[in-house]
Design a protein around this motif. Sequence first.
Motif, short mmCIF file in Angstrom:
data_model
loop_
_atom_site.label_atom_id
_atom_site.label_comp_id
_atom_site.label_asym_id
_atom_site.label_seq_id
_atom_site.Cartn_x
_atom_site.Cartn_y
_atom_site.Cartn_z
N ASN A 69 34.40 -49.15 106.71
CA ASN A 69 33.77 -48.08 105.93
C ASN A 69 33.30 -48.59 104.58
O ASN A 69 32.22 -48.25 104.10
N ILE A 70 34.12 -49.43 103.98
CA ILE A 70 33.78 -49.90 102.63
C ILE A 70 32.60 -50.85 102.66
O ILE A 70 31.79 -50.89 101.73
N GLU A 71 32.45 -51.61 103.74
CA GLU A 71 31.26 -52.45 103.89
C GLU A 71 30.01 -51.60 104.01
O GLU A 71 28.98 -51.89 103.40
N ASN A 72 30.10 -50.54 104.79
CA ASN A 72 28.95 -49.64 104.96
C ASN A 72 28.53 -49.03 103.63
O ASN A 72 27.34 -48.88 103.34
N ILE A 73 29.51 -48.65 102.82
CA ILE A 73 29.20 -48.03 101.53
C ILE A 73 28.51 -49.03 100.61
O ILE A 73 27.53 -48.71 99.93
N LEU A 74 29.00 -50.28 100.60
CA LEU A 74 28.35 -51.30 99.77
C LEU A 74 26.95 -51.60 100.30
O LEU A 74 26.00 -51.74 99.52
N PHE A 75 26.81 -51.69 101.60
CA PHE A 75 25.50 -51.98 102.19
C PHE A 75 24.48 -50.91 101.82
O PHE A 75 23.30 -51.22 101.58
N GLU A 76 24.91 -49.64 101.75
CA GLU A 76 24.00 -48.56 101.40
C GLU A 76 23.36 -48.78 100.04
O GLU A 76 22.23 -48.35 99.80
N GLU A 77 24.08 -49.45 99.13
CA GLU A 77 23.56 -49.70 97.79
C GLU A 77 22.39 -50.69 97.81
O GLU A 77 21.56 -50.71 96.91
N PHE A 78 22.35 -51.56 98.85
CA PHE A 78 21.36 -52.64 98.87
C PHE A 78 20.62 -52.72 100.21
O PHE A 78 20.07 -53.76 100.54
N LYS A 79 20.58 -51.63 100.94
CA LYS A 79 20.05 -51.67 102.31
C LYS A 79 18.58 -52.06 102.38
O LYS A 79 18.11 -52.53 103.43
N ASP A 80 17.83 -51.90 101.29
CA ASP A 80 16.42 -52.29 101.29
C ASP A 80 16.23 -53.79 101.12
O ASP A 80 15.12 -54.30 101.31
N LEU A 81 17.32 -54.49 100.77
CA LEU A 81 17.21 -55.92 100.48
C LEU A 81 18.02 -56.79 101.44
O LEU A 81 17.79 -58.00 101.53
N PHE A 82 18.98 -56.20 102.13
CA PHE A 82 19.83 -56.96 103.05
C PHE A 82 19.70 -56.42 104.47
O PHE A 82 19.38 -55.26 104.68
N GLU A 83 19.99 -57.30 105.43
CA GLU A 83 20.26 -56.84 106.79
C GLU A 83 21.77 -56.92 106.98
O GLU A 83 22.46 -57.73 106.35
N GLN A 84 22.28 -56.07 107.85
CA GLN A 84 23.72 -56.00 108.07
C GLN A 84 24.09 -56.68 109.38
O GLN A 84 23.34 -56.63 110.36
N SER A 85 25.25 -57.34 109.37
CA SER A 85 25.82 -57.94 110.58
C SER A 85 24.89 -58.97 111.22
O SER A 85 24.61 -58.93 112.42
N ASN A 86 24.43 -59.92 110.40
CA ASN A 86 23.58 -60.99 110.92
C ASN A 86 24.42 -62.00 111.71
O ASN A 86 25.43 -62.51 111.21
N LYS A 87 24.02 -62.30 112.95
CA LYS A 87 24.76 -63.25 113.77
C LYS A 87 23.91 -64.46 114.19
O LYS A 87 24.34 -65.26 115.01
N THR A 88 22.73 -64.58 113.61
CA THR A 88 21.84 -65.67 113.99
C THR A 88 21.91 -66.86 113.04
O THR A 88 21.83 -68.01 113.47
N VAL A 89 22.08 -66.60 111.75
CA VAL A 89 22.05 -67.67 110.75
C VAL A 89 23.13 -68.71 111.01
O VAL A 89 22.88 -69.92 110.95
N LEU A 90 24.34 -68.26 111.35
CA LEU A 90 25.46 -69.18 111.58
C LEU A 90 25.78 -69.32 113.07
O LEU A 90 26.92 -69.56 113.45
N ASN A 91 24.76 -69.15 113.89
CA ASN A 91 24.89 -69.39 115.33
C ASN A 91 26.04 -68.61 115.98
O ASN A 91 26.90 -69.18 116.64
N GLY A 92 26.03 -67.32 115.75
CA GLY A 92 27.02 -66.45 116.39
C GLY A 92 28.10 -65.95 115.46
O GLY A 92 28.72 -64.93 115.73
N LYS A 93 28.37 -66.68 114.37
CA LYS A 93 29.33 -66.20 113.38
C LYS A 93 28.66 -65.13 112.52
O LYS A 93 27.57 -65.33 112.01
#
Length: 297
Positions: free
Chosen positions: A23-47
């Motif tokens: 929940n707390i991650e979602n709340i922080l993400f809402e503050e910057f959702k126009d600039l970040f993507e959430q739960s990226n799994k491609t940059v670190l090859n699955g991590k």
Amino acid sequence: MSKKRINVCPKCIYDAGHSGISNIENILFEEFKDLFEQSNKTVLNGKEIDMYSEEHKLAVEVNGVYWHSDKFRERDHLLDKTLKCEQLGITLLHFWDYEINKKGDIVKSMISSRLGLNQKIYARKCVIKEVSSKESKQFQIDNHIQGSAVSSINYGLYYEDELVALMTFAKSRFNKKYDWELVRYCNKLDLTVVGGASKLFNWFLKNNDGSIISYANRRYSNGNLYHLLKFKLIDSTRPNYMYFRNNVLLSRVKCQKHKLSKLLDNFDEKMSEKENMKNNGFDRIYDCGNYVFVFER
């Protein structure tokens, strides 16, 4: 950006691991959702990276203390992810969930600074003054993620009579080979004082003799500030640890074995520090270690 505490109940924080995204991650993400993507799994090859901005090469991890304790994670878990990001030219900021809950305004200001969103003030327009211990302590509490630390010299930059940047020094605490330690540097929330660190550090050099040591927490510092100030990197430490139980977090310094008889309800002299803490319901969490920088003249 509004300055508000992000309130999430401890149970929601610690139990969030079952659902993948807290929940707390979602709340922080809402503050910057126009600039970040959430739960990226491609940059670190699955991590997974909790929040990632390709444009700014900036990543943010929201780490729940329970799910990142030594019950579930190895000592180098956070550092390994930081190193993998560094190899790709990505800056990774790690925040504990309790930091976001209790110091959400500071966390948001730190992220905004990396994104270049904070208001800018130029150091040449500021006046250097000595800052009282009382004002210095409160400024650190309000503006530094680690809160206040004891210091004997406090220099500040004032813009229109308002303290906007602070740098503090003390006699070297951990390595007596050096005369001084640069203990804290911070700007006022949502501000970046351009050239502020250089102006304050040069003022210290002008008015004080001796060598200087300082430590950069690798959870959210890549050491660039110290390179700017002409410090030399001499070491990088292994991940450090703290203990936690429910909402109580204690540094390893407070939990040295000779102090535990006064700290814990149940203390056994035959047990090690870690065993005593475990016996009283405390688990360990590990950070990313520190960079160690020195400045010698």
